[in-house]
Write an enzyme that holds these catalytic residues in place. Structure first.
Site, PDB file in Angstrom:
ATOM      1  N   LYS A  13      22.303  -3.797   7.009  1.00  0.00           N
ATOM      2  CA  LYS A  13      22.669  -4.278   5.485  1.00  0.00           C
ATOM      3  C   LYS A  13      22.709  -3.196   4.609  1.00  0.00           C
ATOM      4  O   LYS A  13      23.664  -2.882   3.784  1.00  0.00           O
ATOM      5  CB  LYS A  13      21.858  -5.380   4.954  1.00  0.00           C
ATOM      6  CG  LYS A  13      21.561  -6.521   5.840  1.00  0.00           C
ATOM      7  CD  LYS A  13      20.709  -7.656   5.259  1.00  0.00           C
ATOM      8  CE  LYS A  13      19.515  -7.210   5.023  1.00  0.00           C
ATOM      9  NZ  LYS A  13      18.498  -7.354   6.255  1.00  0.00           N
ATOM     10  N   ARG A  88      16.531 -15.002   0.773  1.00  0.00           N
ATOM     11  CA  ARG A  88      15.695 -14.950   2.070  1.00  0.00           C
ATOM     12  C   ARG A  88      15.168 -16.111   2.373  1.00  0.00           C
ATOM     13  O   ARG A  88      14.751 -16.158   3.487  1.00  0.00           O
ATOM     14  CB  ARG A  88      14.771 -13.818   1.838  1.00  0.00           C
ATOM     15  CG  ARG A  88      14.780 -12.817   2.945  1.00  0.00           C
ATOM     16  CD  ARG A  88      13.518 -11.802   2.716  1.00  0.00           C
ATOM     17  NE  ARG A  88      13.399 -10.739   3.469  1.00  0.00           N
ATOM     18  CZ  ARG A  88      14.066  -9.599   3.558  1.00  0.00           C
ATOM     19  NH1 ARG A  88      14.869  -9.124   2.419  1.00  0.00           N
ATOM     20  NH2 ARG A  88      13.550  -8.557   4.265  1.00  0.00           N
ATOM     21  N   ARG A 127      14.992   4.497  12.900  1.00  0.00           N
ATOM     22  CA  ARG A 127      14.686   4.851  11.551  1.00  0.00           C
ATOM     23  C   ARG A 127      13.351   5.764  11.157  1.00  0.00           C
ATOM     24  O   ARG A 127      13.417   6.385  10.364  1.00  0.00           O
ATOM     25  CB  ARG A 127      14.794   3.630  10.811  1.00  0.00           C
ATOM     26  CG  ARG A 127      15.078   3.757   9.257  1.00  0.00           C
ATOM     27  CD  ARG A 127      15.354   2.614   8.381  1.00  0.00           C
ATOM     28  NE  ARG A 127      14.301   1.427   8.348  1.00  0.00           N
ATOM     29  CZ  ARG A 127      14.551   0.157   8.061  1.00  0.00           C
ATOM     30  NH1 ARG A 127      15.813  -0.111   7.800  1.00  0.00           N
ATOM     31  NH2 ARG A 127      13.528  -0.581   7.902  1.00  0.00           N
ATOM     32  N   ARG A 139       7.677   3.559   5.577  1.00  0.00           N
ATOM     33  CA  ARG A 139       7.261   2.254   5.026  1.00  0.00           C
ATOM     34  C   ARG A 139       6.136   1.821   5.546  1.00  0.00           C
ATOM     35  O   ARG A 139       5.996   1.795   6.595  1.00  0.00           O
ATOM     36  CB  ARG A 139       8.624   1.416   5.107  1.00  0.00           C
ATOM     37  CG  ARG A 139       9.800   1.680   4.352  1.00  0.00           C
ATOM     38  CD  ARG A 139      10.657   0.654   4.635  1.00  0.00           C
ATOM     39  NE  ARG A 139      10.700  -0.732   4.796  1.00  0.00           N
ATOM     40  CZ  ARG A 139      11.434  -1.589   4.921  1.00  0.00           C
ATOM     41  NH1 ARG A 139      12.629  -1.245   4.675  1.00  0.00           N
ATOM     42  NH2 ARG A 139      11.275  -2.647   5.354  1.00  0.00           N
ATOM     43  N   ARG A 150       8.116  -9.526  10.181  1.00  0.00           N
ATOM     44  CA  ARG A 150       9.336  -9.649   9.436  1.00  0.00           C
ATOM     45  C   ARG A 150      10.411 -10.524  10.341  1.00  0.00           C
ATOM     46  O   ARG A 150      11.191 -11.114   9.697  1.00  0.00           O
ATOM     47  CB  ARG A 150       9.843  -8.271   9.315  1.00  0.00           C
ATOM     48  CG  ARG A 150       9.013  -7.463   8.172  1.00  0.00           C
ATOM     49  CD  ARG A 150       9.164  -5.968   8.211  1.00  0.00           C
ATOM     50  NE  ARG A 150      10.377  -5.322   7.993  1.00  0.00           N
ATOM     51  CZ  ARG A 150      10.454  -4.109   8.491  1.00  0.00           C
ATOM     52  NH1 ARG A 150       9.751  -3.226   8.897  1.00  0.00           N
ATOM     53  NH2 ARG A 150      11.833  -3.878   8.481  1.00  0.00           N
TER      54      ARG A 150
HETATM   55  P1  ADP Z   1      13.825  -5.502   5.847  1.00  0.00           P
HETATM   56  O1  ADP Z   1      15.142  -6.121   5.831  1.00  0.00           O
HETATM   57  O2  ADP Z   1      14.135  -4.018   6.613  1.00  0.00           O
HETATM   58  O3  ADP Z   1      12.723  -6.229   6.479  1.00  0.00           O
HETATM   59  P2  ADP Z   1      13.468  -5.322   2.975  1.00  0.00           P
HETATM   60  O4  ADP Z   1      13.542  -3.941   2.388  1.00  0.00           O
HETATM   61  O5  ADP Z   1      14.561  -6.024   2.697  1.00  0.00           O
HETATM   62  O6  ADP Z   1      13.443  -4.947   4.617  1.00  0.00           O
HETATM   63  O7  ADP Z   1      12.268  -5.940   2.737  1.00  0.00           O
HETATM   64  C1  ADP Z   1      11.087  -5.628   2.787  1.00  0.00           C
HETATM   65  C2  ADP Z   1       9.668  -6.476   2.412  1.00  0.00           C
HETATM   66  O8  ADP Z   1       9.825  -6.825   0.976  1.00  0.00           O
HETATM   67  C3  ADP Z   1      10.199  -7.998   3.026  1.00  0.00           C
HETATM   68  O9  ADP Z   1       9.463  -8.038   4.257  1.00  0.00           O
HETATM   69  C4  ADP Z   1       9.309  -8.779   1.888  1.00  0.00           C
HETATM   70  O10 ADP Z   1       8.034  -8.622   2.052  1.00  0.00           O
HETATM   71  C5  ADP Z   1       9.718  -8.079   0.672  1.00  0.00           C
HETATM   72  N1  ADP Z   1      11.168  -9.022   0.313  1.00  0.00           N
HETATM   73  C6  ADP Z   1      12.207  -8.367   0.115  1.00  0.00           C
HETATM   74  N2  ADP Z   1      12.985  -9.126  -0.516  1.00  0.00           N
HETATM   75  C7  ADP Z   1      12.534 -10.401  -0.489  1.00  0.00           C
HETATM   76  C8  ADP Z   1      13.165 -11.619  -0.544  1.00  0.00           C
HETATM   77  N3  ADP Z   1      14.165 -11.721  -1.133  1.00  0.00           N
HETATM   78  N4  ADP Z   1      12.021 -12.752  -0.529  1.00  0.00           N
HETATM   79  C9  ADP Z   1      10.680 -12.467  -0.424  1.00  0.00           C
HETATM   80  N5  ADP Z   1      10.379 -11.275  -0.038  1.00  0.00           N
HETATM   81  C10 ADP Z   1      11.160 -10.311   0.013  1.00  0.00           C
END
Ligand code: ADP
Length: 193
Positions: A13, A88, A127, A139, A150
């Site tokens: 994404k 999400r 990554r 991270r 996740r």
């Molecule tokens: P990835 O898609 O690689 O898991 P992101 O960078 O999108 O990672 O998100 C990292 C973390 O940030 C998630 O695991 C969650 O803890 C938090 N997070 C991000 N966006 C949301 C969301 N829309 N709702 C709840 N938690 C979120």
């Protein structure tokens, strides 16, 4: 243009959003990036989110909905934006519908990157290796245990978001296993650009 990119962690994404930023001048709204910035800056939101994120669990709907509501009201979003990592949960999708309706905005597309789960762990390991080689900090949630969480969160809470948009006839899917340029082309095809 206002669009949502859906897909599990490691689906690509962020890569595709970055390309749309470059080609279409859209703003990328990544809740993950915004939350990581909040954690880094030690803001009240960051303090609440830090441990939850490190475990690989989802931050509360209330927090992320608040962040997005404030952000899309900024002038640079008027031209268009890409939501990456939001919504999400179905509750977040419903909150987004309400806030868009309130500000007279409409989504142009919801695009899901479909990938086989089996390859995701490998992509994320790659990554991590690349970031380490560049000397960038890894991270807090890019480790085996948090990654499993996740993916669990994705399956349980985010996969239903695809069904939510599919039931409205708004969901377009793209093969996220294809080479990066082909994914970009497929997305452009769906956007009619
Ligand atoms: P990835 O898609 O690689 O898991 P992101 O960078 O999108 O990672 O998100 C990292 C973390 O940030 C998630 O695991 C969650 O803890 C938090 N997070 C991000 N966006 C949301 C969301 N829309 N709702 C709840 N938690 C979120």
């Amino acid at each position: 243009m206002k669009l949502i990119l859906l897909g599990p962690p490691g689906a690509g994404k962020g890569t595709q959003a970055q390309r749309l930023v470059e080609t279409h001048g859209l703003v990328q709204l990544s809740t993950g990036d915004m939350l990581r910035a909040a954690v880094k800056n030690g803001t009240p939101v960051g303090l609440k989110a830090k441990d939850v994120m490190a475990r690989g669990e989802l931050v509360s709907d209330e927090i992320v909905v608040g962040i997005i509501e404030d952000r899309i009201a900024e002038p640079d979003c008027a031209k268009g934006f890409i939501l990456d990592g939001f919504p999400r949960t179905v509750a977040q999708a419903e909150a987004l519908d309400a806030m868009l309706a309130k500000s007279g905005m409409k989504l142009d597309a919801v695009i899901e990157l479909k990938v086989d789960e089996g390859i995701l762990v490998g992509r994320i390991e790659k990554r991590v290796a690349e970031m380490t080689a560049r000397g960038e900090p890894v991270r807090a949630d890019d480790n085996a245990e948090a990654l499993k969480k996740r993916l669990d969160a994705y399956r349980a809470q985010t996969a239903p978001v695809s069904d939510y948009y599919a039931s409205k006839g708004a969901l377009k899917t793209v093969d996220g296993m294809a080479p990066i340029d082909d994914v970009t082309k497929a997305i452009a095809g769906h956007l009619g650009v």
